[in-house]
Design a protein around this motif. Structure first.
Motif, PDB file in Angstrom:
ATOM      1  N   LEU A 108       0.827  -1.204   0.000  1.00 44.90           N
ATOM      2  CA  LEU A 108       0.000   0.000   0.000  1.00 44.90           C
ATOM      3  C   LEU A 108       0.862   1.255   0.000  1.00 44.90           C
ATOM      4  CD1 LEU A 108      -2.764  -1.100   2.517  1.00 44.90           C
ATOM      5  CD2 LEU A 108      -3.114  -0.532   0.115  1.00 44.90           C
ATOM      6  N   THR A 109       1.930   1.249   0.782  1.00 45.77           N
ATOM      7  CA  THR A 109       2.848   2.394   0.804  1.00 45.77           C
ATOM      8  C   THR A 109       3.441   2.630  -0.573  1.00 45.77           C
ATOM      9  OG1 THR A 109       3.415   2.078   3.140  1.00 45.77           O
ATOM     10  CG2 THR A 109       5.006   3.273   1.783  1.00 45.77           C
ATOM     11  N   ALA A 110       3.876   1.556  -1.219  1.00 45.26           N
ATOM     12  CA  ALA A 110       4.467   1.679  -2.551  1.00 45.26           C
ATOM     13  C   ALA A 110       3.451   2.219  -3.558  1.00 45.26           C
ATOM     14  CB  ALA A 110       5.002   0.323  -3.010  1.00 45.26           C
ATOM     15  N   ILE A 111       2.217   1.743  -3.467  1.00 42.58           N
ATOM     16  CA  ILE A 111       1.167   2.189  -4.386  1.00 42.58           C
ATOM     17  C   ILE A 111       0.861   3.664  -4.175  1.00 42.58           C
ATOM     18  CG2 ILE A 111      -1.298   1.971  -4.900  1.00 42.58           C
ATOM     19  CD1 ILE A 111      -0.951  -1.073  -4.426  1.00 42.58           C
ATOM     20  N   LEU A 112       0.760   4.084  -2.911  1.00 44.46           N
ATOM     21  CA  LEU A 112       0.481   5.493  -2.622  1.00 44.46           C
ATOM     22  C   LEU A 112       1.599   6.385  -3.139  1.00 44.46           C
ATOM     23  CD1 LEU A 112      -0.917   5.157   1.006  1.00 44.46           C
ATOM     24  CD2 LEU A 112      -2.222   5.762  -1.026  1.00 44.46           C
ATOM     25  N   PHE A 114       1.817  -1.727 -11.328  1.00 42.76           N
ATOM     26  CA  PHE A 114       1.571  -0.416 -10.754  1.00 42.76           C
ATOM     27  C   PHE A 114       2.775   0.049  -9.938  1.00 42.76           C
ATOM     28  CE2 PHE A 114      -0.396   2.830  -8.198  1.00 42.76           C
ATOM     29  CZ  PHE A 114      -1.498   3.267  -8.926  1.00 42.76           C
ATOM     30  N   VAL A 115       3.352  -0.885  -9.185  1.00 45.55           N
ATOM     31  CA  VAL A 115       4.452  -0.561  -8.266  1.00 45.55           C
ATOM     32  C   VAL A 115       5.791  -0.428  -8.999  1.00 45.55           C
ATOM     33  CG1 VAL A 115       5.833  -1.540  -6.384  1.00 45.55           C
ATOM     34  CG2 VAL A 115       3.330  -1.550  -6.251  1.00 45.55           C
ATOM     35  N   GLY A 116       5.977  -1.208 -10.073  1.00 49.00           N
ATOM     36  CA  GLY A 116       7.238  -1.143 -10.808  1.00 49.00           C
ATOM     37  C   GLY A 116       8.370  -1.725  -9.993  1.00 49.00           C
ATOM     38  N   ASP A 117       9.491  -0.997  -9.920  1.00 45.04           N
ATOM     39  CA  ASP A 117      10.662  -1.523  -9.209  1.00 45.04           C
ATOM     40  C   ASP A 117      10.809  -0.939  -7.809  1.00 45.04           C
ATOM     41  OD1 ASP A 117      11.319   1.061  -9.846  1.00 45.04           O
ATOM     42  OD2 ASP A 117      13.190   0.592 -10.903  1.00 45.04           O
ATOM     43  N   HIS A 118       9.732  -0.434  -7.242  1.00 39.76           N
ATOM     44  CA  HIS A 118       9.748   0.085  -5.872  1.00 39.76           C
ATOM     45  C   HIS A 118      10.174  -1.040  -4.932  1.00 39.76           C
ATOM     46  CE1 HIS A 118       8.294   1.716  -2.069  1.00 39.76           C
ATOM     47  NE2 HIS A 118       8.069   2.888  -2.670  1.00 39.76           N
ATOM     48  N   ALA A 119      11.281  -0.843  -4.195  1.00 40.29           N
ATOM     49  CA  ALA A 119      11.875  -1.920  -3.399  1.00 40.29           C
ATOM     50  C   ALA A 119      10.921  -2.458  -2.340  1.00 40.29           C
ATOM     51  CB  ALA A 119      13.165  -1.430  -2.744  1.00 40.29           C
ATOM     52  N   VAL A 120      10.257  -1.559  -1.610  1.00 44.07           N
ATOM     53  CA  VAL A 120       9.340  -1.993  -0.552  1.00 44.07           C
ATOM     54  C   VAL A 120       8.153  -2.731  -1.150  1.00 44.07           C
ATOM     55  CG1 VAL A 120       7.775  -1.198   1.265  1.00 44.07           C
ATOM     56  CG2 VAL A 120      10.033  -0.166   1.033  1.00 44.07           C
ATOM     57  N   THR A 129       8.030  -4.341  -4.048  1.00 48.58           N
ATOM     58  CA  THR A 129       8.477  -5.628  -4.592  1.00 48.58           C
ATOM     59  C   THR A 129       8.635  -6.659  -3.490  1.00 48.58           C
ATOM     60  OG1 THR A 129       9.628  -4.522  -6.409  1.00 48.58           O
ATOM     61  CG2 THR A 129      10.298  -6.776  -5.908  1.00 48.58           C
ATOM     62  N   SER A 130       9.205  -6.252  -2.359  1.00 52.86           N
ATOM     63  CA  SER A 130       9.365  -7.152  -1.218  1.00 52.86           C
ATOM     64  C   SER A 130       8.006  -7.587  -0.679  1.00 52.86           C
ATOM     65  CB  SER A 130      10.164  -6.451  -0.115  1.00 52.86           C
ATOM     66  OG  SER A 130      10.250  -7.258   1.041  1.00 52.86           O
ATOM     67  N   ALA A 131       7.056  -6.651  -0.633  1.00 53.31           N
ATOM     68  CA  ALA A 131       5.714  -6.971  -0.142  1.00 53.31           C
ATOM     69  C   ALA A 131       5.025  -7.978  -1.057  1.00 53.31           C
ATOM     70  CB  ALA A 131       4.893  -5.695  -0.029  1.00 53.31           C
ATOM     71  N   LEU A 132       5.172  -7.806  -2.363  1.00 55.88           N
ATOM     72  CA  LEU A 132       4.573  -8.744  -3.313  1.00 55.88           C
ATOM     73  C   LEU A 132       5.149 -10.150  -3.138  1.00 55.88           C
ATOM     74  CD1 LEU A 132       4.458  -6.495  -6.497  1.00 55.88           C
ATOM     75  CD2 LEU A 132       2.476  -7.557  -5.389  1.00 55.88           C
ATOM     76  N   GLU A 133       6.461 -10.242  -2.920  1.00 59.14           N
ATOM     77  CA  GLU A 133       7.090 -11.541  -2.680  1.00 59.14           C
ATOM     78  C   GLU A 133       6.528 -12.179  -1.407  1.00 59.14           C
ATOM     79  OE1 GLU A 133      11.248 -10.776  -2.552  1.00 59.14           O
ATOM     80  OE2 GLU A 133      11.438 -10.431  -4.716  1.00 59.14           O
ATOM     81  N   ASN A 134       6.309 -11.341  -0.385  1.00 65.51           N
ATOM     82  CA  ASN A 134       5.753 -11.817   0.870  1.00 65.51           C
ATOM     83  C   ASN A 134       4.349 -12.380   0.668  1.00 65.51           C
ATOM     84  OD1 ASN A 134       4.128 -10.957   3.577  1.00 65.51           O
ATOM     85  ND2 ASN A 134       6.240 -11.494   4.082  1.00 65.51           N
ATOM     86  N   LEU A 135       3.528 -11.680  -0.094  1.00 67.94           N
ATOM     87  CA  LEU A 135       2.159 -12.126  -0.346  1.00 67.94           C
ATOM     88  C   LEU A 135       2.137 -13.428  -1.143  1.00 67.94           C
ATOM     89  CD1 LEU A 135       0.481  -8.708  -1.229  1.00 67.94           C
ATOM     90  CD2 LEU A 135       0.232 -10.013   0.884  1.00 67.94           C
ATOM     91  N   ARG A 136       2.984 -13.507  -2.156  1.00 63.98           N
ATOM     92  CA  ARG A 136       3.041 -14.734  -2.958  1.00 63.98           C
ATOM     93  C   ARG A 136       3.476 -15.928  -2.101  1.00 63.98           C
ATOM     94  NH1 ARG A 136       4.993 -11.069  -7.346  1.00 63.98           N
ATOM     95  NH2 ARG A 136       3.350 -11.072  -8.929  1.00 63.98           N
ATOM     96  N   ALA A 137       4.400 -15.671  -1.169  1.00 64.38           N
ATOM     97  CA  ALA A 137       4.859 -16.747  -0.285  1.00 64.38           C
ATOM     98  C   ALA A 137       3.743 -17.220   0.634  1.00 64.38           C
ATOM     99  CB  ALA A 137       6.057 -16.266   0.535  1.00 64.38           C
ATOM    100  N   ILE A 138       2.925 -16.291   1.128  1.00 69.17           N
ATOM    101  CA  ILE A 138       1.794 -16.667   1.987  1.00 69.17           C
ATOM    102  C   ILE A 138       0.843 -17.586   1.219  1.00 69.17           C
ATOM    103  CG2 ILE A 138      -0.259 -15.814   3.185  1.00 69.17           C
ATOM    104  CD1 ILE A 138       1.363 -13.267   3.839  1.00 69.17           C
ATOM    105  N   VAL A 139       0.528 -17.200  -0.008  1.00 69.00           N
ATOM    106  CA  VAL A 139      -0.380 -18.001  -0.830  1.00 69.00           C
ATOM    107  C   VAL A 139       0.223 -19.386  -1.085  1.00 69.00           C
ATOM    108  CG1 VAL A 139      -1.517 -18.192  -3.071  1.00 69.00           C
ATOM    109  CG2 VAL A 139      -1.434 -15.975  -1.899  1.00 69.00           C
TER     110      VAL A 139
END
Length: 200
Positions: A38-42, A106-112, A114-124
């Motif tokens: 959410l931070t990255a998107i904002l 939407f986020v592109g290469d935003h580091a935070v 990208t890390s959050a997306l990896e975290n979500l994929r790992a949860i799934v």
């Protein structure tokens, strides 16, 4: 999935799914998002950091106020109209199977982000062999307006109830604030009264 995989988040999703299934719930979903995403998107939408907390409070009302209502509230909270339009391009679209990919674009290469997306994929991925399998739905509009969340956030929804049956997420700084040391924390709560209403 890696040594820092979000095992606790996956276990919480599994435990909540098992509890609801034991109570006879057959149709429920676990909405999933991440505060870092959410931070990255904002930031990508051009929302100033000082307005992030206020914007999240408004976005958290999307399921109740709809796109027009949230758009109006965001403007009232000082978010520029071009940023509102960009945010609602993502948040105003119903979640689908490719929502994570849409967020990634939407986020592109935003580091935070990208890390959050990896975290979500790992949860799934970790939830794939548990009672939560097939019940987790990434929802970019899920904000849980409480500022103490630091990572993944979750809510349980059922067809028969407006709002959620419960929710939670990761809040690594909350307990440490009182204990005077860094303590990781993740939790989930269920609304007993809401569960009884739906069961009744």
């Amino acid at each position: 999935v890696g040594p820092t995989a979000p095992v606790v988040e996956a276990e919480l999703c599994a435990a909540v799914s098992e509890a609801l299934a034991a109570l006879g719930f057959k149709e429920f979903e676990i909405r999933l998002n991440h505060r870092g995403l959410l931070t990255a998107i904002l930031e990508s939408a051009g929302v100033p950091n000082a307005a992030h907390a206020s914007a999240l409070v408004a976005l958290d009302k999307l399921d109740r106020l709809g796109v027009e209502g949230v758009s109006k509230e965001l403007v009232e909270r000082g978010v520029e109209e071009h940023s509102v339009a960009r945010l609602l391009d993502l948040f105003g679209t119903p979640p689908s199977a490719d929502s994570l990919d849409a967020a990634a674009r939407f986020v592109g290469d935003h580091a935070v982000g990208t890390s959050a997306l990896e975290n979500l994929r790992a949860i799934v991925t970790l939830s794939g062999n548990t009672a939560a399998a097939g019940r987790i739905r990434f929802d970019p509009s899920l904000a849980r307006g409480l500022s103490y969340y630091t990572g993944a956030i979750m809510e349980i929804t059922v067809p028969d109830l407006a709002g959620s049956l419960g929710g939670g997420g990761r809040y690594d700084n909350l307990i440490g604030m009182f204990a005077g040391q860094t303590l990781p924390a993740c939790g989930f709560s269920l609304g007993l009264e809401r569960i009884l209403v739906v069961m009744g």
